[in-house]
Write a protein that holds these residues in place. Structure first.
Motif, PDB file in Angstrom:
ATOM      1  N   TRP A  84     -24.686 -15.209  46.073  1.00 11.36           N
ATOM      2  CA  TRP A  84     -25.191 -15.397  47.439  1.00 11.36           C
ATOM      3  C   TRP A  84     -24.898 -14.172  48.290  1.00 11.36           C
ATOM      4  O   TRP A  84     -25.743 -13.714  49.054  1.00 11.36           O
ATOM      5  N   LEU A  85     -23.688 -13.629  48.153  1.00  9.39           N
ATOM      6  CA  LEU A  85     -23.330 -12.417  48.896  1.00  9.39           C
ATOM      7  C   LEU A  85     -24.212 -11.240  48.489  1.00  9.39           C
ATOM      8  O   LEU A  85     -24.680 -10.478  49.342  1.00  9.39           O
ATOM      9  N   LEU A  86     -24.439 -11.061  47.195  1.00  5.05           N
ATOM     10  CA  LEU A  86     -25.275  -9.958  46.730  1.00  5.05           C
ATOM     11  C   LEU A  86     -26.707 -10.100  47.221  1.00  5.05           C
ATOM     12  O   LEU A  86     -27.356  -9.108  47.562  1.00  5.05           O
ATOM     13  N   ALA A  87     -27.206 -11.330  47.239  1.00  6.48           N
ATOM     14  CA  ALA A  87     -28.587 -11.544  47.678  1.00  6.48           C
ATOM     15  C   ALA A  87     -28.757 -11.235  49.159  1.00  6.48           C
ATOM     16  O   ALA A  87     -29.843 -10.853  49.601  1.00  6.48           O
ATOM     17  N   ARG A  88     -27.682 -11.354  49.941  1.00 10.85           N
ATOM     18  CA  ARG A  88     -27.763 -11.154  51.390  1.00 10.85           C
ATOM     19  C   ARG A  88     -27.541  -9.705  51.826  1.00 10.85           C
ATOM     20  O   ARG A  88     -28.008  -9.316  52.899  1.00 10.85           O
ATOM     21  N   GLY A  89     -26.812  -8.921  51.062  1.00 17.25           N
ATOM     22  CA  GLY A  89     -26.444  -7.591  51.539  1.00 17.25           C
ATOM     23  C   GLY A  89     -26.516  -6.525  50.475  1.00 17.25           C
ATOM     24  O   GLY A  89     -26.781  -6.803  49.302  1.00 17.25           O
ATOM     25  N   GLU A  90     -26.271  -5.274  50.891  1.00 15.98           N
ATOM     26  CA  GLU A  90     -26.238  -4.159  49.964  1.00 15.98           C
ATOM     27  C   GLU A  90     -25.089  -4.338  48.983  1.00 15.98           C
ATOM     28  O   GLU A  90     -23.984  -4.705  49.356  1.00 15.98           O
ATOM     29  N   ALA A  91     -25.369  -4.053  47.715  1.00 20.84           N
ATOM     30  CA  ALA A  91     -24.363  -4.255  46.677  1.00 20.84           C
ATOM     31  C   ALA A  91     -23.125  -3.397  46.917  1.00 20.84           C
ATOM     32  O   ALA A  91     -21.991  -3.858  46.730  1.00 20.84           O
ATOM     33  N   SER A  92     -23.325  -2.141  47.349  1.00 18.65           N
ATOM     34  CA  SER A  92     -22.175  -1.251  47.548  1.00 18.65           C
ATOM     35  C   SER A  92     -21.294  -1.727  48.687  1.00 18.65           C
ATOM     36  O   SER A  92     -20.068  -1.598  48.632  1.00 18.65           O
ATOM     37  N   ARG A  93     -21.886  -2.291  49.738  1.00 20.68           N
ATOM     38  CA  ARG A  93     -21.087  -2.803  50.852  1.00 20.68           C
ATOM     39  C   ARG A  93     -20.306  -4.052  50.436  1.00 20.68           C
ATOM     40  O   ARG A  93     -19.125  -4.198  50.770  1.00 20.68           O
ATOM     41  N   VAL A  94     -20.958  -4.952  49.718  1.00 18.90           N
ATOM     42  CA  VAL A  94     -20.302  -6.186  49.301  1.00 18.90           C
ATOM     43  C   VAL A  94     -19.175  -5.883  48.317  1.00 18.90           C
ATOM     44  O   VAL A  94     -18.076  -6.429  48.411  1.00 18.90           O
ATOM     45  N   SER A  95     -19.428  -4.980  47.361  1.00 21.01           N
ATOM     46  CA  SER A  95     -18.428  -4.703  46.330  1.00 21.01           C
ATOM     47  C   SER A  95     -17.188  -4.028  46.896  1.00 21.01           C
ATOM     48  O   SER A  95     -16.121  -4.068  46.273  1.00 21.01           O
ATOM     49  N   ALA A  96     -17.291  -3.401  48.080  1.00 19.74           N
ATOM     50  CA  ALA A  96     -16.125  -2.739  48.678  1.00 19.74           C
ATOM     51  C   ALA A  96     -14.987  -3.723  48.926  1.00 19.74           C
ATOM     52  O   ALA A  96     -13.813  -3.333  48.933  1.00 19.74           O
ATOM     53  N   TYR A  97     -15.313  -4.994  49.092  1.00 13.93           N
ATOM     54  CA  TYR A  97     -14.265  -5.988  49.339  1.00 13.93           C
ATOM     55  C   TYR A  97     -13.374  -6.199  48.114  1.00 13.93           C
ATOM     56  O   TYR A  97     -12.293  -6.779  48.222  1.00 13.93           O
ATOM     57  N   TYR A  98     -13.824  -5.717  46.945  1.00 10.56           N
ATOM     58  CA  TYR A  98     -12.977  -5.800  45.757  1.00 10.56           C
ATOM     59  C   TYR A  98     -11.657  -5.051  45.950  1.00 10.56           C
ATOM     60  O   TYR A  98     -10.669  -5.346  45.276  1.00 10.56           O
ATOM     61  N   PHE A  99     -11.637  -4.065  46.849  1.00  8.09           N
ATOM     62  CA  PHE A  99     -10.403  -3.331  47.099  1.00  8.09           C
ATOM     63  C   PHE A  99      -9.293  -4.252  47.610  1.00  8.09           C
ATOM     64  O   PHE A  99      -8.110  -3.919  47.523  1.00  8.09           O
TER      65      PHE A  99
END
Length: 305
Positions: A251-266
């Motif tokens: 759901w998060l990936l479908a809503r936003g840019e993948a690079s922005r969403v994946s930054a939360y992995y930090f």
């Protein structure tokens, strides 16, 4: 009067945008918390049973539960061979390859080193996104990614834990990162418009089927040392991670840019640090706080980039 109506519409649009952004941030933080909380039950499953068989059964059970929910909710399943192929590729990359390689690496790899390798996911995705997803790579985004990764290294460098950092194990862990990045690209390019209620069960069942031959070949017959912690851990990763967290991530990936969403992995090691301090009373030092500040600043830069 038209001017007043237009102003109201602008305010309403602004409120919707702000509320949507706040919801996205809250969902991303909750997802990362779930991801960080999965380390302990996953470790219990790996140590008390055959690791690959643990994943096979995990994906099969969660996939069947999700499939039942999809039928009850009348989900729209893929209608073309291309859509089915994309979902199978998504499952193989996101679960079978990523978790299979990561679990195998963590048999020997130090936990802190594993966390640092896993945190290269946002960096790797950010550098390939401009070419594969047409997401701009700005100087602010690069600075944010490097700052966030530096914060992870600062926190985990003194927490390598037991284990080693042999090149083959590090290579396995990084191969898992590449598989995860590839799965994100597959989802964004070919699966983002599909019904998530159908995406989750298909990719989970594909993962289980892909790992089944490897489990038979490498581990033989399944075995487990049954205990209450193992049963609780199994159902936690099935219901919370494979089912609930998967829906949230897609759901998060479908809503936003993948690079922005994946930054939360930090933030994954940050939540791990908080849980360790809360439950195990591990001390939090100045380096940890500096790392947290660096990660927060890095994520903020990425979101504004």
């Amino acid at each position: 009067m038209p001017t007043e109506v237009n102003v109201r519409r602008l305010y309403a649009a602004y409120d919707d945008r702000v509320n949507g952004r706040a919801l996205g941030v809250a969902a991303a933080l909750f997802y990362v918390f779930l991801w960080a909380s999965a380390f302990v039950p996953s470790k219990i499953g790996v140590l008390a049973s055959s690791p690959l068989w643990f994943l096979v059964v995990r994906f099969a059970v969660s996939g069947l539960l999700a499939l039942g929910a999809a039928f009850v909710l009348r989900a729209r399943f893929p209608r073309t061979g291309g859509e089915w192929g994309a979902l199978v590729a998504l499952g193989v990359l996101a679960n079978a390859a990523y978790l299979g390689l990561t679990y195998e690496a963590l048999r020997h790899l130090a936990s802190g080193v594993g966390a640092i390798v896993a945190s290269t996911n946002p960096l790797t995705l950010a550098f390939v996104a401009p070419w594969l997803l047409r997401e701009p790579l700005t100087s602010r985004k690069i600075a944010g990614m490097l700052l966030g990764f530096g914060g992870v290294v600062a926190i985990m460098a003194v927490r390598t834990g037991t284990g080693s950092a042999d090149p083959p194990d590090v290579a396995l862990a990084f191969a898992g990162v590449l598989a995860s990045v590839a799965s994100t690209i597959v989802f964004k390019r070919w699966c983002a418009d599909l019904d998530l209620r159908a995406v989750v069960p298909v990719q989970l069942l594909a993962s289980g089927l892909a790992l089944l031959p490897l489990a038979l070949l490498l581990e033989g017959a399944p075995h487990a040392h049954w205990s209450v912690p193992l049963v609780v851990s199994f159902w936690y990763v099935v219901l919370v991670m494979s089912f609930g967290a998967s829906v949230l991530w897609f759901w998060l990936l479908a809503r936003g840019e993948a690079s922005r969403v994946s930054a939360y992995y930090f933030l994954t090691p940050v939540f791990g640090l908080a849980l360790a301090a809360l439950l195990l009373h591990e001390p939090v030092g100045a380096r940890d706080l500096a790392g947290l500040v660096a990660i927060a600043a890095g994520i903020a830069l990425v979101q504004r980039g």
